[in-house]
Motif scaffolding. Structure first.
Motif, PDB file in Angstrom:
ATOM      1  N   PHE A  42       0.834  -1.200   0.000  1.00 35.89           N
ATOM      2  CA  PHE A  42       0.000   0.000   0.000  1.00 35.89           C
ATOM      3  C   PHE A  42       0.873   1.256   0.000  1.00 35.89           C
ATOM      4  N   ILE A  43       1.862   1.303   0.889  1.00 39.10           N
ATOM      5  CA  ILE A  43       2.752   2.465   0.976  1.00 39.10           C
ATOM      6  C   ILE A  43       3.575   2.620  -0.298  1.00 39.10           C
ATOM      7  N   ASN A  44       4.011   1.496  -0.871  1.00 43.21           N
ATOM      8  CA  ASN A  44       4.791   1.564  -2.106  1.00 43.21           C
ATOM      9  C   ASN A  44       3.990   2.209  -3.236  1.00 43.21           C
ATOM     10  N   LEU A  45       2.681   1.947  -3.278  1.00 50.22           N
ATOM     11  CA  LEU A  45       1.839   2.558  -4.313  1.00 50.22           C
ATOM     12  C   LEU A  45       1.654   4.050  -4.081  1.00 50.22           C
TER      13      LEU A  45
ATOM     14  N   THR B 168      -1.193   7.245   9.269  1.00 49.87           N
ATOM     15  CA  THR B 168      -1.320   7.064   7.819  1.00 49.87           C
ATOM     16  C   THR B 168      -2.372   8.005   7.241  1.00 49.87           C
ATOM     17  N   LEU B 169      -3.540   8.073   7.878  1.00 56.67           N
ATOM     18  CA  LEU B 169      -4.618   8.944   7.374  1.00 56.67           C
ATOM     19  C   LEU B 169      -4.240  10.414   7.486  1.00 56.67           C
ATOM     20  N   LYS B 170      -3.644  10.810   8.609  1.00 54.54           N
ATOM     21  CA  LYS B 170      -3.246  12.213   8.784  1.00 54.54           C
ATOM     22  C   LYS B 170      -2.192  12.604   7.757  1.00 54.54           C
ATOM     23  N   SER B 171      -1.284  11.699   7.437  1.00 52.90           N
ATOM     24  CA  SER B 171      -0.267  11.991   6.431  1.00 52.90           C
ATOM     25  C   SER B 171      -0.902  12.228   5.068  1.00 52.90           C
TER      26      SER B 171
ATOM     27  N   GLU C 249      -2.942  15.650   5.215  1.00 49.66           N
ATOM     28  CA  GLU C 249      -2.128  16.848   5.397  1.00 49.66           C
ATOM     29  C   GLU C 249      -1.080  17.057   4.308  1.00 49.66           C
ATOM     30  N   ASN C 250      -0.636  15.983   3.641  1.00 53.78           N
ATOM     31  CA  ASN C 250       0.488  16.116   2.715  1.00 53.78           C
ATOM     32  C   ASN C 250       0.118  16.081   1.246  1.00 53.78           C
ATOM     33  N   LEU C 251      -1.072  15.582   0.906  1.00 54.66           N
ATOM     34  CA  LEU C 251      -1.459  15.554  -0.499  1.00 54.66           C
ATOM     35  C   LEU C 251      -1.908  16.944  -0.954  1.00 54.66           C
ATOM     36  N   TYR C 252      -1.675  17.238  -2.223  1.00 52.50           N
ATOM     37  CA  TYR C 252      -2.156  18.493  -2.809  1.00 52.50           C
ATOM     38  C   TYR C 252      -3.366  18.250  -3.715  1.00 52.50           C
ATOM     39  N   CYS C 253      -3.467  17.047  -4.251  1.00 50.65           N
ATOM     40  CA  CYS C 253      -4.609  16.714  -5.102  1.00 50.65           C
ATOM     41  C   CYS C 253      -5.864  16.529  -4.242  1.00 50.65           C
ATOM     42  N   HIS C 254      -6.990  16.384  -4.880  1.00 59.34           N
ATOM     43  CA  HIS C 254      -8.231  16.064  -4.164  1.00 59.34           C
ATOM     44  C   HIS C 254      -8.118  14.639  -3.622  1.00 59.34           C
ATOM     45  N   PHE C 255      -8.638  14.416  -2.432  1.00 61.73           N
ATOM     46  CA  PHE C 255      -8.492  13.107  -1.781  1.00 61.73           C
ATOM     47  C   PHE C 255      -9.826  12.635  -1.230  1.00 61.73           C
ATOM     48  N   VAL C 256     -10.129  11.359  -1.488  1.00 55.51           N
ATOM     49  CA  VAL C 256     -11.363  10.733  -0.996  1.00 55.51           C
ATOM     50  C   VAL C 256     -11.001   9.430  -0.287  1.00 55.51           C
ATOM     51  N   LEU C 257     -11.572   9.232   0.890  1.00 51.90           N
ATOM     52  CA  LEU C 257     -11.449   7.960   1.599  1.00 51.90           C
ATOM     53  C   LEU C 257     -12.836   7.339   1.711  1.00 51.90           C
ATOM     54  N   ILE C 258     -12.946   6.067   1.373  1.00 54.32           N
ATOM     55  CA  ILE C 258     -14.212   5.347   1.485  1.00 54.32           C
ATOM     56  C   ILE C 258     -14.165   4.430   2.698  1.00 54.32           C
TER      57      ILE C 258
ATOM     58  N   ASP D 249     -12.457   9.742  15.596  1.00 58.99           N
ATOM     59  CA  ASP D 249     -11.386  10.684  15.261  1.00 58.99           C
ATOM     60  C   ASP D 249     -11.219  10.898  13.768  1.00 58.99           C
ATOM     61  N   ILE D 250     -11.841  10.035  12.950  1.00 56.01           N
ATOM     62  CA  ILE D 250     -11.589  10.089  11.510  1.00 56.01           C
ATOM     63  C   ILE D 250     -12.379  11.189  10.789  1.00 56.01           C
ATOM     64  N   PRO D 251     -13.703  11.327  10.977  1.00 57.48           N
ATOM     65  CA  PRO D 251     -14.432  12.375  10.237  1.00 57.48           C
ATOM     66  C   PRO D 251     -13.869  13.795  10.419  1.00 57.48           C
ATOM     67  N   PRO D 252     -13.437  14.216  11.623  1.00 57.44           N
ATOM     68  CA  PRO D 252     -12.909  15.576  11.747  1.00 57.44           C
ATOM     69  C   PRO D 252     -11.639  15.848  10.950  1.00 57.44           C
ATOM     70  N   MET D 253     -10.982  14.806  10.447  1.00 64.82           N
ATOM     71  CA  MET D 253      -9.786  15.010   9.623  1.00 64.82           C
ATOM     72  C   MET D 253     -10.139  15.593   8.258  1.00 64.82           C
ATOM     73  N   PHE D 254     -11.409  15.440   7.834  1.00 69.17           N
ATOM     74  CA  PHE D 254     -11.802  15.755   6.466  1.00 69.17           C
ATOM     75  C   PHE D 254     -12.613  17.052   6.393  1.00 69.17           C
TER      76      PHE D 254
END
Length: 267
Positions: A98-101, A164-167, A170-179, A207-212
């Motif tokens: 997963f991290i390699n991708l 992993t989720l916070k990274s 916080e670090n992506l610049y593109c649009h991001f979606v988590l399902i 703790d997960i929804p407030p990240m988005f």
């Protein structure tokens, strides 16, 4: 400004994965999906779309079911406390895949390398489908196939998922979606039972929804699919979308609101 951050949290059959299609059909953006479960067919017919699947660890011939035999022997001969203190099988490596991708997204469609996800611009949308199996990857990496974890092992695994989720957020610049799927747990903040993202243990979900920016619930009402951003029994959040129980299930509203707040589509 960085791209939007959206959590799609809902039950199976609510249209979560299908909603990703609208990044292409309604928003004209390039879509990338990292699948942790085999649902590639939901988006594989789209143009301008790329996907990768985190496949299970490969086993030597004759070893595929060995871990199940070991598991059967363990649960038939040991008590729960003994199992907690034991180890079972080889710790699996799907989390590393997963991290390699993320470091170099290689598309399963044509084998094309698109480089690190963090280098992408807001002309791209990146989605992870989904959290449930990502949590399994982390657990299997930490304790293998052991069916019961100790509290310290839970803490390590939950901390790894959180980091992993916070990274990503916080670090992506593109649009991001988590399902994510939903499960009923006691909200540690209110003491009430609410639906929240299905994650390892019961402490991480709230703790997960407030990240988005937006945490919304795709639902099917009869033959109609909607987005619910105002559910009373789900831990949610809205920034780019208005609170509503019957929003059109498309990312066009998210993108338009992001553009209105100063977002720029750029490579």
């Amino acid at each position: 400004i960085p791209g939007s951050r959206t959590l799609l949290e809902g039950e199976s059959g609510g249209g979560k994965t299908h909603s990703l299609r609208t990044w292409v059909t309604d928003c004209n953006l390039e879509l990338f999906v990292l699948f942790t479960e085999p649902a590639q067919a939901m988006i594989s017919d789209l143009p301008n779309t790329h996907y990768a699947f985190v496949a299970p660890d490969k086993h030597k011939e004759g070893q595929t079911w060995k871990h199940l035999t070991e598991l059967g022997n363990m649960i038939s001969s040991m008590g729960a406390e003994t199992i907690k203190k034991s180890s079972l099988g080889v710790r699996q490596k799907q989390y590393f895949s997963f991290i390699n991708l993320l470091n170099d997204f290689v598309c399963d469609c044509h084998g094309t390398s698109f480089g690190p996800v963090e280098s992408w611009g807001t002309n791209r949308a990146f989605a992870i489908d989904g959290l449930t199996d990502l949590a399994f990857f982390v657990r299997a990496c930490h304790v293998g196939s052991k069916p019961i974890m100790t509290w310290p092992e839970y803490d390590v695994a939950m901390s790894t998922i959180r980091v992993t989720l916070k990274s990503l957020v916080e670090n992506l610049y593109c649009h991001f979606v988590l399902i994510s799927h939903l499960e009923r747990e006691v909200d540690k903040n209110t003491g009430t039972i609410r639906r929240m993202p299905s994650a390892l243990g019961n402490k991480l979900g709230p703790d997960i929804p407030p990240m988005f920016h937006d945490a919304i619930v795709p639902e099917r009402i009869g033959k109609e699919f909607v987005w619910n951003s105002a559910s009373n029994d789900v831990i949610g959040r809205t920034l780019y979308l208005l609170p509503d129980t019957k929003l059109k299930p498309t990312f066009k509203g998210v993108l338009d609101a992001w553009l209105a707040k100063g977002g720029v589509i750029e490579a």
